[in-house]
Design an enzyme around this catalytic site. Structure first.
Site, PDB file in Angstrom:
ATOM      1  N   HIS A   1     -10.987  23.991 -12.525  1.00 13.22           N
ATOM      2  CA  HIS A   1     -11.510  25.224 -12.651  1.00 13.22           C
ATOM      3  C   HIS A   1     -11.942  25.425 -14.028  1.00 13.22           C
ATOM      4  O   HIS A   1     -10.769  25.268 -15.391  1.00 13.22           O
ATOM      5  CB  HIS A   1     -10.334  26.168 -11.756  1.00 13.22           C
ATOM      6  CG  HIS A   1      -9.489  26.464 -12.914  1.00 13.22           C
ATOM      7  ND1 HIS A   1      -8.665  25.797 -11.641  1.00 13.22           N
ATOM      8  CD2 HIS A   1      -8.451  26.259 -13.849  1.00 13.22           C
ATOM      9  CE1 HIS A   1      -7.026  25.798 -11.979  1.00 13.22           C
ATOM     10  NE2 HIS A   1      -7.055  26.153 -13.435  1.00 13.22           N
TER      11      HIS A   1
ATOM     12  N   CYS B   1       1.352  20.586 -10.786  1.00 15.98           N
ATOM     13  CA  CYS B   1       0.394  20.118 -10.527  1.00 15.98           C
ATOM     14  C   CYS B   1      -0.654  19.358 -10.524  1.00 15.98           C
ATOM     15  O   CYS B   1      -1.326  18.607  -9.781  1.00 15.98           O
ATOM     16  CB  CYS B   1      -0.616  21.018 -12.056  1.00 15.98           C
ATOM     17  SG  CYS B   1      -0.724  22.881 -12.013  1.00 15.98           S
TER      18      CYS B   1
ATOM     19  N   ARG C   1      -3.449  19.424  -8.171  1.00 13.99           N
ATOM     20  CA  ARG C   1      -4.154  20.611  -6.485  1.00 13.99           C
ATOM     21  C   ARG C   1      -4.989  21.563  -7.918  1.00 13.99           C
ATOM     22  O   ARG C   1      -5.414  22.142  -7.441  1.00 13.99           O
ATOM     23  CB  ARG C   1      -2.409  20.942  -7.057  1.00 13.99           C
ATOM     24  CG  ARG C   1      -1.808  21.619  -7.247  1.00 13.99           C
ATOM     25  CD  ARG C   1      -0.489  23.010  -7.130  1.00 13.99           C
ATOM     26  NE  ARG C   1       0.346  23.045  -7.940  1.00 13.99           N
ATOM     27  CZ  ARG C   1      -0.373  24.188  -8.779  1.00 13.99           C
ATOM     28  NH1 ARG C   1      -1.526  24.722  -8.300  1.00 13.99           N
ATOM     29  NH2 ARG C   1       0.359  24.735  -9.361  1.00 13.99           N
ATOM     30  N   SER C   2      -4.450  20.886  -8.814  1.00 15.66           N
ATOM     31  CA  SER C   2      -5.126  22.535  -9.982  1.00 15.66           C
ATOM     32  C   SER C   2      -5.322  21.791 -11.086  1.00 15.66           C
ATOM     33  O   SER C   2      -4.287  21.269 -11.390  1.00 15.66           O
ATOM     34  CB  SER C   2      -4.084  23.574 -10.171  1.00 15.66           C
ATOM     35  OG  SER C   2      -4.479  24.637 -11.262  1.00 15.66           O
ATOM     36  N   ASN C   3      -6.828  21.779 -12.130  1.00 14.13           N
ATOM     37  CA  ASN C   3      -6.284  21.484 -13.176  1.00 14.13           C
ATOM     38  C   ASN C   3      -7.315  22.607 -13.888  1.00 14.13           C
ATOM     39  O   ASN C   3      -9.113  22.224 -13.879  1.00 14.13           O
ATOM     40  CB  ASN C   3      -7.305  20.568 -13.246  1.00 14.13           C
ATOM     41  CG  ASN C   3      -7.174  19.514 -14.548  1.00 14.13           C
ATOM     42  OD1 ASN C   3      -9.265  18.744 -14.836  1.00 14.13           O
ATOM     43  ND2 ASN C   3      -6.717  19.454 -15.044  1.00 14.13           N
TER      44      ASN C   3
ATOM     45  N   ARG D   1       1.220  -1.440  -0.179  1.00 15.38           N
ATOM     46  CA  ARG D   1       0.316   0.263  -0.588  1.00 15.38           C
ATOM     47  C   ARG D   1       0.945   1.814   0.507  1.00 15.38           C
ATOM     48  O   ARG D   1       0.330   2.368   0.190  1.00 15.38           O
ATOM     49  CB  ARG D   1      -1.357  -0.001   1.425  1.00 15.38           C
ATOM     50  CG  ARG D   1      -1.695  -1.518   1.207  1.00 15.38           C
ATOM     51  CD  ARG D   1      -2.660  -1.374   2.279  1.00 15.38           C
ATOM     52  NE  ARG D   1      -2.797  -1.379   3.386  1.00 15.38           N
ATOM     53  CZ  ARG D   1      -2.027  -2.262   4.132  1.00 15.38           C
ATOM     54  NH1 ARG D   1      -3.078  -4.008   3.662  1.00 15.38           N
ATOM     55  NH2 ARG D   1      -1.684  -2.252   5.599  1.00 15.38           N
ATOM     56  N   ARG D   2       2.006   0.905  -0.534  1.00 15.81           N
ATOM     57  CA  ARG D   2       3.256   1.929  -0.345  1.00 15.81           C
ATOM     58  C   ARG D   2       3.685   2.798  -1.673  1.00 15.81           C
ATOM     59  O   ARG D   2       4.747   3.148  -1.265  1.00 15.81           O
ATOM     60  CB  ARG D   2       4.523   1.877   0.589  1.00 15.81           C
ATOM     61  CG  ARG D   2       3.688   1.177   1.691  1.00 15.81           C
ATOM     62  CD  ARG D   2       4.878   1.099   2.632  1.00 15.81           C
ATOM     63  NE  ARG D   2       4.354   0.836   4.001  1.00 15.81           N
ATOM     64  CZ  ARG D   2       4.895   0.233   4.700  1.00 15.81           C
ATOM     65  NH1 ARG D   2       6.719  -0.041   4.923  1.00 15.81           N
ATOM     66  NH2 ARG D   2       5.047   0.125   6.177  1.00 15.81           N
TER      67      ARG D   2
END
Length: 282
Positions: A224, A157, A183-185, A137-138
């Site tokens: 966004h 991103c 984090r951002s798209n 799981r790593r």
């Protein structure tokens, strides 16, 4: 009809109808003319794609599969942070006079770290674990290294990929699943580009590790649509989706480092006309 298209349409409608508007707020991105680039945004968008059922390339407009594969291999295979090693110009705005984008993306992938089994970079460690310890799981990568952020020309991103292997009932091969954290798209310019890239990555890793593909989960903290993109999005989501294409991956490739952009094709890929001259906020 294409599941990816329908999911994209629903996501865009949700952002436009119920998202929050950043107009009037202090924002970092600007357009080329210096005007602030405002967005309509949604927090915490999670999209799931079953890669065993279809390949999630949009048919509402064409996704350039060879170009997005090339960028993926630039980061994950060539482990480069220099645009001179990339065939497209998508990173030109963030490169310095030498072509470097700083200690970002491929730079982080090629850094070696010590494990009890020895030195590995992040990509080789993923492949090692998938082959030798698939139920771990790593198994993950991370490009968001805080001590190096000040030397990155753009913060990552799509910054983390987590791999998880399951054994499906009645199947001989293990199933490779993955979660991309972003984090951002930029929904118009980059959403399906990223979806296709990391779906291809899962297909590639599954093939070289003798697995089959399962689910790809895309987690976006800030999804966004830029203010100047809204009319383009509204036109796009009025289109009627075509059936999803089929992915062809060269079956002769058994080593991840042997893949090229020519080893990836979309078959029966019918699309609507491309939307051109998309302005990019920087």
């Amino acid at each position: 009809m294409s599941y990816a298209d329908n999911l994209f349409i629903q996501m865009c409608r949700d952002i436009i109808e119920t998202g929050t508007d950043t107009r009037g707020e202090k924002v970092r991105p600007v357009w080329e003319d210096g005007t602030p680039a405002y967005t309509i945004k949604k927090f915490g968008v999670v999209n799931r794609y079953d890669l065993a059922k279809e390949f999630p390339a949009l048919t509402l407009r064409r996704t350039a599969i060879k170009s997005c594969t090339d960028e993926l291999l630039w980061i994950w295979q060539r482990k480069s942070n220099n645009i001179q090693d990339l065939n497209s110009h998508i990173w030109d705005s963030w490169a310095d006079e030498t072509g470097s984008i700083g200690k970002a993306y491929g730079y982080q992938m090629q850094k070696k770290h010590m494990y009890k089994e020895g030195l590995f970079d992040q990509v080789d460690r993923v492949i090692y674990d998938l082959k030798h310890n698939p139920y771990s799981r790593r198994i993950l990568t991370n490009l968001y290294v805080h001590e190096d952020l000040h030397e990155m020309h753009l913060y990552p991103c799509a910054y983390s990929m987590t791999f998880n292997v399951t054994k499906e009932a009645g199947q001989e091969k293990l199933t490779l699943n993955g979660i991309l954290n972003q984090r951002s798209n930029d929904v118009l310019a980059a959403n399906n580009w990223n979806v296709c890239q990391y779906s291809i990555l899962l297909h590639m890793l599954a093939q070289v590790c003798d697995m089959q593909v399962g689910e790809f989960v895309h987690v976006i903290a800030d999804a966004h649509i830029y203010d100047r993109h809204v009319p383009m999005i509204e036109e796009l989501i009025q289109r009627e989706p075509f059936p999803a294409p089929r992915l062809w991956l060269n079956p002769e490739i058994k080593d991840f480092y042997d893949f090229t952009r020519e080893d990836v094709k979309l078959l029966d890929y019918q699309t609507h006309p491309q939307i051109t001259e998309i302005p990019v906020a920087i």
